[in-house]
Motif scaffolding. Structure first.
Motif, mmCIF file in Angstrom:
data_model
loop_
_atom_site.group_PDB
_atom_site.id
_atom_site.type_symbol
_atom_site.label_atom_id
_atom_site.label_comp_id
_atom_site.label_asym_id
_atom_site.label_seq_id
_atom_site.Cartn_x
_atom_site.Cartn_y
_atom_site.Cartn_z
ATOM 1 N N SER A 25 62.887 -29.607 -62.937
ATOM 2 C CA SER A 25 63.431 -29.441 -61.669
ATOM 3 C C SER A 25 62.708 -30.420 -60.832
ATOM 4 C CB SER A 25 63.027 -28.095 -61.065
ATOM 5 O OG SER A 25 63.592 -26.992 -61.791
ATOM 6 N N THR A 26 63.191 -30.881 -59.565
ATOM 7 C CA THR A 26 62.683 -31.511 -58.263
ATOM 8 C C THR A 26 61.683 -30.283 -57.767
ATOM 9 O OG1 THR A 26 64.305 -30.949 -57.042
ATOM 10 C CG2 THR A 26 64.273 -33.178 -57.935
ATOM 11 N N ALA A 27 60.442 -30.914 -57.109
ATOM 12 C CA ALA A 27 59.502 -29.903 -56.721
ATOM 13 C C ALA A 27 59.787 -29.245 -55.408
ATOM 14 C CB ALA A 27 58.374 -30.637 -56.387
ATOM 15 N N HIS A 28 61.046 -29.378 -54.904
ATOM 16 C CA HIS A 28 61.350 -28.797 -53.629
ATOM 17 C C HIS A 28 60.905 -27.239 -53.230
ATOM 18 C CE1 HIS A 28 63.872 -32.171 -53.964
ATOM 19 N NE2 HIS A 28 63.549 -32.482 -52.267
ATOM 20 N N LEU A 29 61.159 -26.468 -54.356
ATOM 21 C CA LEU A 29 60.844 -25.136 -54.486
ATOM 22 C C LEU A 29 59.585 -24.639 -55.108
ATOM 23 C CD1 LEU A 29 64.374 -23.873 -55.218
ATOM 24 C CD2 LEU A 29 63.087 -23.425 -53.163
ATOM 25 N N GLY A 30 58.760 -25.690 -55.507
ATOM 26 C CA GLY A 30 57.443 -25.274 -56.165
ATOM 27 C C GLY A 30 57.470 -24.348 -57.085
ATOM 28 N N ALA A 31 58.585 -24.544 -58.174
ATOM 29 C CA ALA A 31 58.890 -23.590 -59.013
ATOM 30 C C ALA A 31 58.935 -23.775 -60.513
ATOM 31 C CB ALA A 31 59.973 -22.706 -58.690
ATOM 32 N N GLY A 32 58.745 -25.309 -60.835
ATOM 33 C CA GLY A 32 58.885 -25.422 -62.196
ATOM 34 C C GLY A 32 57.853 -25.108 -63.231
ATOM 35 N N GLY A 33 56.567 -25.165 -62.623
ATOM 36 C CA GLY A 33 55.616 -24.697 -63.381
ATOM 37 C C GLY A 33 55.661 -23.212 -63.641
ATOM 38 N N GLY A 34 55.923 -22.511 -62.722
ATOM 39 C CA GLY A 34 55.949 -21.133 -62.768
ATOM 40 C C GLY A 34 57.235 -20.626 -63.678
ATOM 41 N N ARG A 88 68.591 -18.104 -65.153
ATOM 42 C CA ARG A 88 67.574 -18.621 -63.884
ATOM 43 C C ARG A 88 66.814 -19.620 -64.011
ATOM 44 N NH1 ARG A 88 64.243 -13.456 -63.017
ATOM 45 N NH2 ARG A 88 61.916 -14.197 -62.713
ATOM 46 N N CYS A 89 66.692 -20.184 -64.995
ATOM 47 C CA CYS A 89 66.207 -21.736 -65.095
ATOM 48 C C CYS A 89 67.225 -22.554 -64.198
ATOM 49 C CB CYS A 89 65.655 -22.118 -66.203
ATOM 50 S SG CYS A 89 64.233 -21.336 -67.030
ATOM 51 N N MET A 90 68.577 -22.591 -64.606
ATOM 52 C CA MET A 90 69.514 -23.267 -64.027
ATOM 53 C C MET A 90 69.523 -23.328 -62.562
ATOM 54 S SD MET A 90 70.764 -25.202 -66.346
ATOM 55 C CE MET A 90 72.442 -25.908 -65.395
ATOM 56 N N LEU A 91 69.349 -22.005 -62.050
ATOM 57 C CA LEU A 91 69.364 -21.787 -60.677
ATOM 58 C C LEU A 91 68.283 -22.522 -59.955
ATOM 59 C CD1 LEU A 91 70.473 -19.991 -58.208
ATOM 60 C CD2 LEU A 91 68.809 -18.349 -58.485
ATOM 61 N N VAL A 92 66.955 -22.410 -60.395
ATOM 62 C CA VAL A 92 65.931 -22.956 -59.812
ATOM 63 C C VAL A 92 66.136 -24.741 -59.573
ATOM 64 C CG1 VAL A 92 63.477 -23.831 -60.067
ATOM 65 C CG2 VAL A 92 64.175 -21.312 -60.489
ATOM 66 N N ALA A 93 66.640 -25.174 -60.842
ATOM 67 C CA ALA A 93 66.806 -26.464 -61.186
ATOM 68 C C ALA A 93 68.077 -27.150 -59.936
ATOM 69 C CB ALA A 93 67.261 -26.969 -62.454
ATOM 70 N N ARG A 94 68.986 -26.415 -60.165
ATOM 71 C CA ARG A 94 70.501 -26.692 -59.290
ATOM 72 C C ARG A 94 70.097 -26.714 -57.743
ATOM 73 N NH1 ARG A 94 74.293 -23.830 -62.602
ATOM 74 N NH2 ARG A 94 75.283 -25.200 -64.118
ATOM 75 N N ASN A 95 69.371 -25.248 -57.415
ATOM 76 C CA ASN A 95 69.076 -25.293 -55.720
ATOM 77 C C ASN A 95 67.948 -26.307 -55.628
ATOM 78 O OD1 ASN A 95 70.993 -23.518 -56.384
ATOM 79 N ND2 ASN A 95 69.864 -21.855 -55.080
ATOM 80 N N SER A 96 67.152 -26.458 -56.378
ATOM 81 C CA SER A 96 65.965 -27.610 -55.771
ATOM 82 C C SER A 96 66.719 -28.896 -55.580
ATOM 83 C CB SER A 96 64.798 -27.676 -57.001
ATOM 84 O OG SER A 96 64.232 -26.266 -57.454
ATOM 85 N N GLY A 101 67.732 -22.899 -45.854
ATOM 86 C CA GLY A 101 67.280 -21.431 -46.102
ATOM 87 C C GLY A 101 68.036 -20.492 -47.091
ATOM 88 N N ARG A 102 69.227 -20.709 -47.100
ATOM 89 C CA ARG A 102 70.095 -19.640 -47.940
ATOM 90 C C ARG A 102 69.779 -20.065 -49.388
ATOM 91 N NH1 ARG A 102 74.362 -19.853 -50.935
ATOM 92 N NH2 ARG A 102 75.028 -21.804 -50.407
ATOM 93 N N ILE A 103 69.770 -21.376 -49.801
ATOM 94 C CA ILE A 103 69.635 -21.606 -51.349
ATOM 95 C C ILE A 103 68.327 -21.316 -51.750
ATOM 96 C CG2 ILE A 103 71.824 -23.150 -51.569
ATOM 97 C CD1 ILE A 103 70.160 -25.613 -51.176
ATOM 98 N N ALA A 104 67.185 -21.566 -50.741
ATOM 99 C CA ALA A 104 65.830 -21.273 -51.292
ATOM 100 C C ALA A 104 65.952 -19.782 -51.288
ATOM 101 C CB ALA A 104 64.986 -21.839 -50.254
ATOM 102 N N GLY A 105 66.209 -19.107 -50.426
ATOM 103 C CA GLY A 105 66.224 -17.477 -50.319
ATOM 104 C C GLY A 105 66.953 -17.094 -51.788
ATOM 105 N N GLU A 106 67.857 -17.802 -52.038
ATOM 106 C CA GLU A 106 68.745 -17.146 -53.305
ATOM 107 C C GLU A 106 67.828 -17.325 -54.536
ATOM 108 O OE1 GLU A 106 72.735 -18.294 -55.751
ATOM 109 O OE2 GLU A 106 72.106 -19.458 -54.349
ATOM 110 N N THR A 151 66.088 -13.977 -56.647
ATOM 111 C CA THR A 151 66.241 -14.097 -58.202
ATOM 112 C C THR A 151 65.020 -14.096 -58.812
ATOM 113 O OG1 THR A 151 68.458 -14.955 -57.925
ATOM 114 C CG2 THR A 151 67.621 -15.089 -60.019
ATOM 115 N N LEU A 152 64.246 -14.768 -58.437
ATOM 116 C CA LEU A 152 62.853 -14.653 -59.174
ATOM 117 C C LEU A 152 61.940 -13.800 -59.120
ATOM 118 C CD1 LEU A 152 61.556 -18.702 -58.858
ATOM 119 C CD2 LEU A 152 63.063 -17.559 -60.825
#
Ligand SMILES: Cc1cc2nc3c(=O)[nH]c(=O)nc-3n(C[C@H](O)[C@H](O)[C@H](O)COP(=O)(O)OP(=O)(O)OC[C@H]3O[C@@H](n4cnc5c(N)ncnc54)[C@H](O)[C@@H]3O)c2cc1C
Length: 376
Positions: A295-304, A337-345, A362-367, A371-372
């Motif tokens: 993913s891009t790092a917009h949500l800081g979640a790829g490592g997690g 779950r992984c697709m959601l992070v990648a797509r929304n990022s 805010g909505r797409i980050a919140g989603e 989920t996580l």
């Protein structure tokens, strides 16, 4: 039915080391090869979101990580003038009530702790080694190592990152990461006491922020839009270019910008992403982490997400399932779950670049974070 007894993990980053720990906890023999002879952790620091802290807890390393990182909760939103727009003081404490909801951690500290835990649990690791060939049988993989050695494994895990050679060898030789038009600048600097959570600055020409890393350090980030592909920046140009991009920021970000000098520790990375088509396994070879879903790092979640992949793999290995059933279960539990992070990022990057409209960031980050927060 034959369960998995031994596994080869290719890549000793966050995904590979976490998988080595999870597989050893499941009682499976582990060999891990890492191509970099120095096995150096690349990069500045990482935000560990609530779900990442929960997953690290499952690997038995959370206390050690928190000793060397900065646990926090919540965010402070500021504008480019430095005015506080909104503030949250905590987030979901998914690792347990005694733990913070999030943390910033220096990448070398995270890598060192994961490596030590994998070694303590008996994973055999070799740095400066890779594989030169994988022959897929119906029940096993015949592996040829770069030094000519051959061995058979019940399972091979490709954890070799966004440019995965396992993905090229076994899955799709044409699939390459896609550059998104943005890049991120980061500057590691002493942490003032007031930066005790993530500070996110919106509303300027670029998004920027401050992330605590340890009690002493934090990093400043700035996401640049309109970046040309394949840009190369000479080391001596990094600091002045970041300082120029920060012109116009006032308040704490402006103060930090004023401290950037020629010797400052500034790094730049383009944003890229890539998703391997499902399923992420062929025969007895499985892709995890950025090799499967970067993913891009917009949500800081790829490592997690990479750590979660490992935890799920460990649970499935421990269940001693038939390998095909195990791999199918892995996909069922991980893909959406992984697709959601990648797509929304990726979508957040599109919004920041004005390529899409009518989407509430805010909505797409919140989603994603809602989920996580659900069980893995
Ligand atoms: C700028 C930026 C900021 C980020 N910030 C965050 C954040 O705040 N929070 C977060 O959770 N995530 C963040 N991420 C995402 C995170 O860094 C990745 O998701 C994570 O590092 C993926 O881990 P990995 O082990 O799959 O891949 P990698 O970390 O890339 O590790 C792959 C490993 O495999 C090795 N390797 C490569 N090829 C071979 C081979 N052929 N044989 C053997 N070994 C090989 C490499 O040397 C490396 O050690 C960020 C990413 C970027 C680019």
């Amino acid at each position: 039915m034959q369960a998995v007894h031994n596994v080869l993990i290719i890549g000793g980053g966050i995904a590979g080391l976490s998988a080595a720990i999870a597989a050893r906890l499941a009682g499976v023999e582990v060999d891990l090869v890492e191509a970099d002879p120095a096995w150096a952790a690349v990069g500045v620091g990482l935000t560990l979101q609530p779900s990442a802290l929960r997953a690290l807890g499952r690997l038995g390393v959370l206390d050690q990580i928190l000793e060397q990182s900065f646990g926090y909760g919540g965010t402070r939103a500021i504008d480019p003038e430095g005015r506080v727009l909104a503030e949250t003081t905590d987030g979901p404490r998914l690792a347990g009530p005694a733990y913070p909801s999030a943390a910033g951690v220096p990448r070398p500290a995270l890598a060192a702790i994961l490596k030590a835990r994998a070694a303590e649990l008996g994973a055999r690791t070799r740095a400066g080694m890779t594989v030169s060939g994988l022959t897929l049988g119906s029940q096993a993989v015949d592996v040829r190592f770069a030094d000519g050695e051959r061995r058979q494994y019940d399972l091979v895990v490709g954890a070799d990152g966004i440019y995965s050679s396992v993905r090229r060898m076994v899955f799709d030789s044409t699939l390459a990461p896609e550059f998104t038009g943005q890049g991120v600048w980061r500057f590691t600097t002493p942490r003032p006491a007031e930066v005790e959570r993530a500070w996110l600055c919106r509303g300027g020409p670029s998004s920027a922020g401050l992330i605590p890393l340890t009690h002493e350090l934090m990093y400043l980030f700035l996401v640049e839009n309109g970046v040309e592909p394949d840009r190369r920046i000479a080391r001596e140009d990094l600091a002045p270019r970041l300082a120029a991009l920060l012109t116009g920021f006032k308040g704490p970000i402006g103060d930090i910008a004023a401290r950037i000098g020629p010797e400052s520790d500034v790094v730049y990375r383009p944003f890229e992403w890539v998703i391997a088509p499902a399923p992420w396994w062929r025969g007895r070879v499985l892709l995890i982490g950025d090799a499967a879903h970067a993913s891009t790092a917009h949500l800081g979640a790829g490592g997690g997400m990479a750590i979660e992949d490992a935890v799920v793999l460990g649970e499935l290995l421990a269940a001693r399932l038939d390998p095909d059933e195990m791999l199918r279960s892995f996909m069922t539990r991980r893909y959406d779950r992984c697709m959601l992070v990648a797509r929304n990022s990726h979508m957040l990057g599109e919004v920041e670049q004005g390529k899409v409209s009518g989407v509430d960031p805010g909505r797409i980050a919140g989603e994603v974070f809602a989920t996580l927060a659900e069980p893995i």
